[in-house]
Scaffold this motif. Sequence first.
Motif, PDB file in Angstrom:
ATOM      1  N   ALA A 272      -3.399   0.403  11.359  1.00 40.89           N
ATOM      2  CA  ALA A 272      -4.460   1.405  11.504  1.00 40.89           C
ATOM      3  C   ALA A 272      -4.249   2.614  10.611  1.00 40.89           C
ATOM      4  CB  ALA A 272      -4.548   1.835  12.972  1.00 40.89           C
ATOM      5  N   ALA A 310      -4.432  -4.158  11.016  1.00 40.94           N
ATOM      6  CA  ALA A 310      -5.304  -3.160  11.640  1.00 40.94           C
ATOM      7  C   ALA A 310      -6.293  -3.815  12.590  1.00 40.94           C
ATOM      8  CB  ALA A 310      -6.047  -2.368  10.565  1.00 40.94           C
ATOM      9  N   GLY A 311      -6.635  -5.099  12.376  1.00 39.63           N
ATOM     10  CA  GLY A 311      -7.584  -5.788  13.240  1.00 39.63           C
ATOM     11  C   GLY A 311      -7.056  -6.055  14.625  1.00 39.63           C
ATOM     12  N   THR A 312      -5.742  -6.086  14.810  1.00 40.48           N
ATOM     13  CA  THR A 312      -5.148  -6.288  16.134  1.00 40.48           C
ATOM     14  C   THR A 312      -4.434  -5.029  16.623  1.00 40.48           C
ATOM     15  OG1 THR A 312      -3.188  -7.225  15.057  1.00 40.48           O
ATOM     16  CG2 THR A 312      -4.878  -8.772  15.808  1.00 40.48           C
ATOM     17  N   SER A 313      -4.714  -3.896  15.974  1.00 42.63           N
ATOM     18  CA  SER A 313      -4.087  -2.641  16.368  1.00 42.63           C
ATOM     19  C   SER A 313      -4.661  -2.143  17.694  1.00 42.63           C
ATOM     20  CB  SER A 313      -4.287  -1.591  15.270  1.00 42.63           C
ATOM     21  OG  SER A 313      -3.921  -0.311  15.715  1.00 42.63           O
ATOM     22  N   ARG A 316      -8.002  -0.128  17.460  1.00 42.03           N
ATOM     23  CA  ARG A 316      -9.251  -0.723  16.971  1.00 42.03           C
ATOM     24  C   ARG A 316     -10.443  -0.348  17.843  1.00 42.03           C
ATOM     25  NH1 ARG A 316     -10.548  -7.191  15.993  1.00 42.03           N
ATOM     26  NH2 ARG A 316     -12.707  -6.886  15.288  1.00 42.03           N
ATOM     27  N   ASP A 317     -10.245  -0.256  19.154  1.00 40.96           N
ATOM     28  CA  ASP A 317     -11.357   0.065  20.049  1.00 40.96           C
ATOM     29  C   ASP A 317     -11.649   1.555  20.102  1.00 40.96           C
ATOM     30  OD1 ASP A 317     -11.523  -2.628  20.643  1.00 40.96           O
ATOM     31  OD2 ASP A 317     -10.121  -2.488  22.330  1.00 40.96           O
ATOM     32  N   ASP A 320     -13.014   3.442  14.059  1.00 37.37           N
ATOM     33  CA  ASP A 320     -13.554   2.402  13.175  1.00 37.37           C
ATOM     34  C   ASP A 320     -12.511   2.066  12.107  1.00 37.37           C
ATOM     35  OD1 ASP A 320     -15.065   0.654  11.758  1.00 37.37           O
ATOM     36  OD2 ASP A 320     -16.320   2.184  10.788  1.00 37.37           O
ATOM     37  N   LEU A 321     -11.911   0.887  12.221  1.00 40.05           N
ATOM     38  CA  LEU A 321     -10.902   0.439  11.271  1.00 40.05           C
ATOM     39  C   LEU A 321     -11.415  -0.663  10.352  1.00 40.05           C
ATOM     40  CD1 LEU A 321      -7.795   0.289  13.653  1.00 40.05           C
ATOM     41  CD2 LEU A 321      -8.474   2.164  12.144  1.00 40.05           C
ATOM     42  N   GLU A 322     -12.720  -0.935  10.410  1.00 42.66           N
ATOM     43  CA  GLU A 322     -13.273  -2.020   9.599  1.00 42.66           C
ATOM     44  C   GLU A 322     -13.038  -1.835   8.100  1.00 42.66           C
ATOM     45  OE1 GLU A 322     -15.759  -4.684   7.494  1.00 42.66           O
ATOM     46  OE2 GLU A 322     -15.948  -2.498   7.438  1.00 42.66           O
ATOM     47  N   TYR A 325      -9.361  -3.502   7.659  1.00 42.92           N
ATOM     48  CA  TYR A 325      -9.146  -4.936   7.840  1.00 42.92           C
ATOM     49  C   TYR A 325     -10.317  -5.784   7.363  1.00 42.92           C
ATOM     50  CZ  TYR A 325     -12.007  -4.476  12.090  1.00 42.92           C
ATOM     51  OH  TYR A 325     -13.023  -4.219  12.982  1.00 42.92           O
TER      52      TYR A 325
END
Length: 717
Positions: A272, A310-313, A316-317, A320-322, A325
């Motif tokens: 992240a 970052a997608g499993t950090s 993430r919720d 916005d980490l899009e 990842y």
Amino acid sequence: MAPPYSNGYGYSSSALPTPSYDYNYRSNGDFQSICDDIFSSVRSMLDRISGYANGRRRQTIWSLVMKGVQQSKRNMTRRRLLSFPHLLVALWVLVMLWGERWVFASRVRSCDWDHWEDWPAGATPHRLIFVADPQIIDPKSYPGRPWPLNPLTVAITDNYMRRSYTQLQKQLHPDTVFFLGDLFDGGREWKTAHGNFDDPEWAKGNRPADEEKYLNEWHRKYGQDFWMQEYARFGNIFYDSWNLGGVFPGPGQRGRKLISSLPGNHDLGFGAEVKVPARHRFNAYFGETNRVDVIGNHTFVSVDTVSLSAGTSSMRDRVDLEPIYGPVQEFLKSVKATKRRATEKEVRFWRGSIEDLAFDHKVEDINSADYNHLPTMDLKDRAPEFPTVLLTHVPLYRDPGTPCGPLREHWPPAKPPKGQTTPVIPDHRNAISVSHGYQYQNVLSPEDSVRLIKSIGNVVHAFSGDDHDYCELVHTPDQENVREITVKSISMAMGVPTPGFQMVSLYNPIDERGNPLPGSPKTTLQTHLCLLPQQLSTFVRYAVLGVLSVVVLIARAFLVPILNLQPFALDPSSRYPASAVLPVFKAKAEGDEGAARDINPTSSGTSSSKFPSARMMSSARTRGQSMSQRATSPNPKGSQGKWGWGQNNKGPRIEIRRDGYYDNRDRNGGTGGWQPAASSRSRSRSTWGLVGREIWTTCWRVAWMVLLFFGWLTYKG
């Protein structure tokens, strides 16, 4: 009567004989002629430089130069050059050439491909090398170190990697070199020319305290320009020596490649907290971080797993980490099709066909055109499948305590109990720690690891970095039993005493359609760990040799007076030309004033002496004229002096030691005799002074010559 401008010895002060101070260190005529030319040139140069200076300053400069030249002349004689301290320096030169140069060639040469490859006769394997975690030292590495130590650390570690990599190219001639991330140590900290580089609000305060206090200084002093300097420095170490491995590839190979586009957490950050502007900069200078390469009839898939994480950090919720990842997830969605296209292109090359797509040159109506049968490189189920190799900076997930095997240096495997033939599980000391912290995670999450294997497909082997030490294991069935090797760091500053790199030999012969030939080996990939020199051991050898050198020089100094050896240290009284101050003399002639008090008329002892001439300084001219006048005054007793060179009856005076009388009748039956004036105490002081001068002079001579040579080796890299 001597003229008033003379020195009292019959020579004018401007025509004094030049003193000779060779002290048995004579040079030949050619060398003397060369020295004279040098003296003349230097003197002319100094005259021009100091043309506007006063006479005293010019004379001082010339005096210093002459002292230096005189010292050089003494040191350039054969006896002095072949003296014991210089022989000891020669030994040091050989030891340092071994430790700083030759040992690298020896270690890398011992890893030659022919020593461990095991392919059928006539095979032409593709030879590849993995280099992991160079992590070149920068201001982030040791922020608290003082100025002299930090640049020295940078120079030593850079030279270590440069020498290792140079020999890697010269001795092994690899067809391909892959870097497995962490090219820089503080790459994620140096600001980019564009984009917001500040830590997000939710991440502030996560840094360790020893980094937090330097953050403002780093952002103020180190930006895009500094990163560019570091990029050039990386290239100087690893790119400039690429052609040493040869311009042409090995037999049967398509070409030589160097791929350094896989990023590490020290290059971009982790999860992240990846710095997106830093990743854009990394892509621009090193290439796409997610890529597919077909090399040696194997498909290599490089994945930016520091961004994937970052997608499993846990964040993430919340944020916005899009942007972090998103690109790598898009790459994984289409990676199988990308593999098929790359494989087809490679097969076409070996078949001699056109590698790129060829379209028919015809005109069609847009409403009736056939879009379902367009030319494509993706043959789907008809495409050949090459063995796939996964490259990731962060190792794949494994259960805590999974052992890494006997080649791991941190800790060897635990000894199994009696009767057990399998490794001890769990073995936490021999394993990679399953943990995480600020901007790092030792292994990927289970979700990311499984996703990588499933998305890529047909993964037969994986290579990773990040841990700095060697680790080899076979993963569990949910990760398709993939064999993974975590590659050692090539840097000596990564906490592992013995750096290294991984050698891989690839052999997968195929037919014109890309299918393996009958009789091809089942295992198409062989590996070998090549270990580099232990720099710490080299420094320990230097320290031991340094102590031994001091001990030997001290022992020699004590043997000089005992065995009457030739001293290395010059006598302090003869080290430089005589000064302008005249010596103090005592009366010699009986008629001189005070002579009756100093000399016994009945003594039969006489002495002779040679008087070295001295250049008269302006400050001493009056004193010299006074002596001349006293020397020419009439002798009260009318005696004619027979000493000196002046036409006078009262010649120069010399100091006469008071000899002592000893009586040895009781010991040898004699009647006694004279002994020198020097007492045993003075002789002892003279001996200890000689020993002390020898210790200091020889140790200092060896020390500065050795340090100078080491500095030259360090400067040359």
